[in-house]
Write a protein that holds these residues in place. Sequence first.
Motif, PDB file in Angstrom:
ATOM      1  N   MET A  74       0.245  -0.945   0.117  1.00 48.76           N
ATOM      2  CA  MET A  74       0.190   0.051   0.304  1.00 48.76           C
ATOM      3  C   MET A  74       0.733   1.327   0.096  1.00 48.76           C
ATOM      4  N   ASN A  75       0.677   1.779  -0.829  1.00 47.20           N
ATOM      5  CA  ASN A  75       1.152   3.553  -0.779  1.00 47.20           C
ATOM      6  C   ASN A  75       0.306   4.664   0.196  1.00 47.20           C
ATOM      7  N   ARG A  76      -1.092   4.590  -0.708  1.00 49.14           N
ATOM      8  CA  ARG A  76      -1.936   5.945   0.161  1.00 49.14           C
ATOM      9  C   ARG A  76      -2.210   4.571   1.124  1.00 49.14           C
ATOM     10  N   ILE A  77      -2.867   5.702   2.413  1.00 51.11           N
ATOM     11  CA  ILE A  77      -4.069   5.051   3.510  1.00 51.11           C
ATOM     12  C   ILE A  77      -5.097   6.519   3.458  1.00 51.11           C
ATOM     13  N   VAL A  78      -6.129   5.890   3.519  1.00 52.62           N
ATOM     14  CA  VAL A  78      -7.137   7.259   3.384  1.00 52.62           C
ATOM     15  C   VAL A  78      -8.061   6.573   5.023  1.00 52.62           C
ATOM     16  N   VAL A  79      -7.877   7.919   5.862  1.00 53.91           N
ATOM     17  CA  VAL A  79      -8.623   7.930   7.510  1.00 53.91           C
ATOM     18  C   VAL A  79      -9.353   8.724   6.993  1.00 53.91           C
ATOM     19  N   VAL A  80     -11.418   8.510   7.524  1.00 53.45           N
ATOM     20  CA  VAL A  80     -12.221   9.373   7.039  1.00 53.45           C
ATOM     21  C   VAL A  80     -12.297   9.697   8.486  1.00 53.45           C
ATOM     22  N   GLY A  81     -12.369  10.503   9.462  1.00 51.38           N
ATOM     23  CA  GLY A  81     -12.937  10.965  10.959  1.00 51.38           C
ATOM     24  C   GLY A  81     -11.335  11.329  10.841  1.00 51.38           C
ATOM     25  N   ALA A  82     -11.491  12.335  11.963  1.00 52.66           N
ATOM     26  CA  ALA A  82     -11.117  13.308  12.638  1.00 52.66           C
ATOM     27  C   ALA A  82     -10.765  13.601  14.104  1.00 52.66           C
ATOM     28  N   SER A  83     -11.253  12.576  15.065  1.00 50.95           N
ATOM     29  CA  SER A  83     -11.394  12.518  16.112  1.00 50.95           C
ATOM     30  C   SER A  83     -10.397  11.225  16.634  1.00 50.95           C
ATOM     31  N   ALA A  84     -10.814  10.755  18.090  1.00 52.94           N
ATOM     32  CA  ALA A  84      -9.931  10.252  18.788  1.00 52.94           C
ATOM     33  C   ALA A  84      -9.893   8.832  17.625  1.00 52.94           C
ATOM     34  N   ALA A  85     -10.839   8.383  17.245  1.00 49.34           N
ATOM     35  CA  ALA A  85     -10.376   6.683  16.556  1.00 49.34           C
ATOM     36  C   ALA A  85      -9.559   7.183  15.326  1.00 49.34           C
ATOM     37  N   GLY A  86      -9.620   8.366  14.461  1.00 46.63           N
ATOM     38  CA  GLY A  86      -9.171   8.993  13.547  1.00 46.63           C
ATOM     39  C   GLY A  86      -7.615   9.151  13.506  1.00 46.63           C
ATOM     40  N   LEU A  87      -7.537   9.342  14.938  1.00 49.50           N
ATOM     41  CA  LEU A  87      -6.035  10.144  15.147  1.00 49.50           C
ATOM     42  C   LEU A  87      -5.181   8.999  15.627  1.00 49.50           C
ATOM     43  N   ALA A  88      -5.514   7.897  16.768  1.00 50.33           N
ATOM     44  CA  ALA A  88      -5.131   6.916  16.404  1.00 50.33           C
ATOM     45  C   ALA A  88      -4.859   5.620  15.530  1.00 50.33           C
ATOM     46  N   SER A  89      -6.130   5.890  14.860  1.00 47.56           N
ATOM     47  CA  SER A  89      -5.226   4.693  13.375  1.00 47.56           C
ATOM     48  C   SER A  89      -4.045   5.455  12.863  1.00 47.56           C
ATOM     49  N   VAL A  90      -4.457   6.733  12.563  1.00 51.28           N
ATOM     50  CA  VAL A  90      -2.157   7.863  11.757  1.00 51.28           C
ATOM     51  C   VAL A  90      -1.490   7.037  12.300  1.00 51.28           C
ATOM     52  N   GLU A  91      -1.575   7.470  14.448  1.00 51.48           N
ATOM     53  CA  GLU A  91      -0.416   7.002  14.778  1.00 51.48           C
ATOM     54  C   GLU A  91      -0.211   5.952  14.714  1.00 51.48           C
ATOM     55  N   THR A  92      -1.116   4.836  14.687  1.00 47.24           N
ATOM     56  CA  THR A  92      -0.847   4.121  14.546  1.00 47.24           C
ATOM     57  C   THR A  92      -0.537   3.584  13.261  1.00 47.24           C
ATOM     58  N   LEU A  93      -0.619   4.028  13.086  1.00 47.35           N
ATOM     59  CA  LEU A  93       0.610   3.878  10.987  1.00 47.35           C
ATOM     60  C   LEU A  93       1.685   4.048  10.922  1.00 47.35           C
ATOM     61  N   ARG A  94       1.777   5.329  11.346  1.00 49.27           N
ATOM     62  CA  ARG A  94       3.250   6.063  11.510  1.00 49.27           C
ATOM     63  C   ARG A  94       4.030   4.834  12.173  1.00 49.27           C
ATOM     64  N   ARG A  95       3.896   4.427  13.750  1.00 54.61           N
ATOM     65  CA  ARG A  95       4.265   3.655  15.031  1.00 54.61           C
ATOM     66  C   ARG A  95       4.704   1.971  14.327  1.00 54.61           C
TER      67      ARG A  95
END
Length: 405
Positions: A1-22
């Motif tokens: 995968m080269n591009r991931i989209v997260v729709v929703g920028a509250s607690a769940a969305g933020l946790a998702s993007v942080e985990t992806l980077r981690r």
Amino acid sequence: MNRIVVVGASAAGLASVETLRREGFTGTITLIGEELDAPYDRPPLSKQILASQWEPDRIALRTAEQLAALDLDLRRGVRATGLDTAARSVALSDGSDVEYDGLVVATGVRPRALAGGAGHVIRTLSDALELRKRLRPGTRLTVVGAGFLGAECAAVARGLGCEVTLLEPAPVPLAHAVGEPVGRMLSAVHREHGVDLRTGVTVTAIVDAGARLPDGTAIADGGALHPDGTATAHGGALLADGTVVAADEVLVAVGSVPNTDWLDGSGLTVGDGVVCDEFCAAAPGVYAAGDVARWHNPLFGVDMRIEHRTNAAEQGMAAARNLLGAGRPFAPVPYFWSDQYDLKIHAYGYLRGHDAVEIVDGSLDERRFLAAYHRDGRLVGALAVGMPPKAIRPWRQAIASGGSL
């Protein structure tokens, strides 16, 4: 995968993007948020923010520097309007489209409205700030719905010196969630603090001064009718029997609706949320997390949708990991808390659908106790009131182990 989209920028969305980077994902991450504000914490809205104990900067989930370090394609102030799973593309309200290789749906919920759509709600920071401007000593606030949100707001309003009427259709508030004994105890606490709690009443609409009753009769003197028939120059909450509970302000807290309208025609299964399996997967390459996700929790053997802050963060992390191929079922012991007056309430487990509740420590009369919840002989939940958090923590593992007492 080269591009991931997260729709929703509250607690769940933020946790998702942080985990992806981690977890080492180095591709493009697009985070889409309908609000212009940076991600913030929602539980304080009905507590510290409404009570003016905190200012908005205190509920930010991350600093600007921390968000920048995630190297996100951050889209604020836009919402998702459509999903094409065949083309792997999300349509946005600004007319653009964002393609993805992997998608996390974390669009949360919106407040359920009453007829006419009037009254205050609390879901966003602006909602809470608007209501708190209007809560002054002597303000007559009617709260429709005595669930946790409505009860918390009623408690805050009483602390601010407001006259509070709390309306609830069920005979015992929160009985479906915490059981009748605990629901009755919480009801008594509100009444002792001066709340006019009325149960077994149904609100059909919020009316403004000058509105008409269903039979066409004008509300007296351009105002609303008290149940005793006297007139006032204010609107309020229209009950099923045709009377109006007069109020200066009305807060509607009658539950929520998952934000899934944008998924119409996408092919995803929607039923009181985005339907997912035990891995939080809704379709190949599509996962859901937070308040909008209905997934199968193998620990309890049931499908559930949880609107708790802790679950949002944990599920956001789980969805991100599984999107990257972890393949681990999401089987948490849900946790929630509530503050009402000086009572601290903590609970673990899935209390809905319990068939037995037992007070195992303390007493309801003392307002200091620990209750255990069972279903089919199995321990499924524990709730503590007026006790330190450490008193209930051991019960989490007991619930996770499927224990019984």
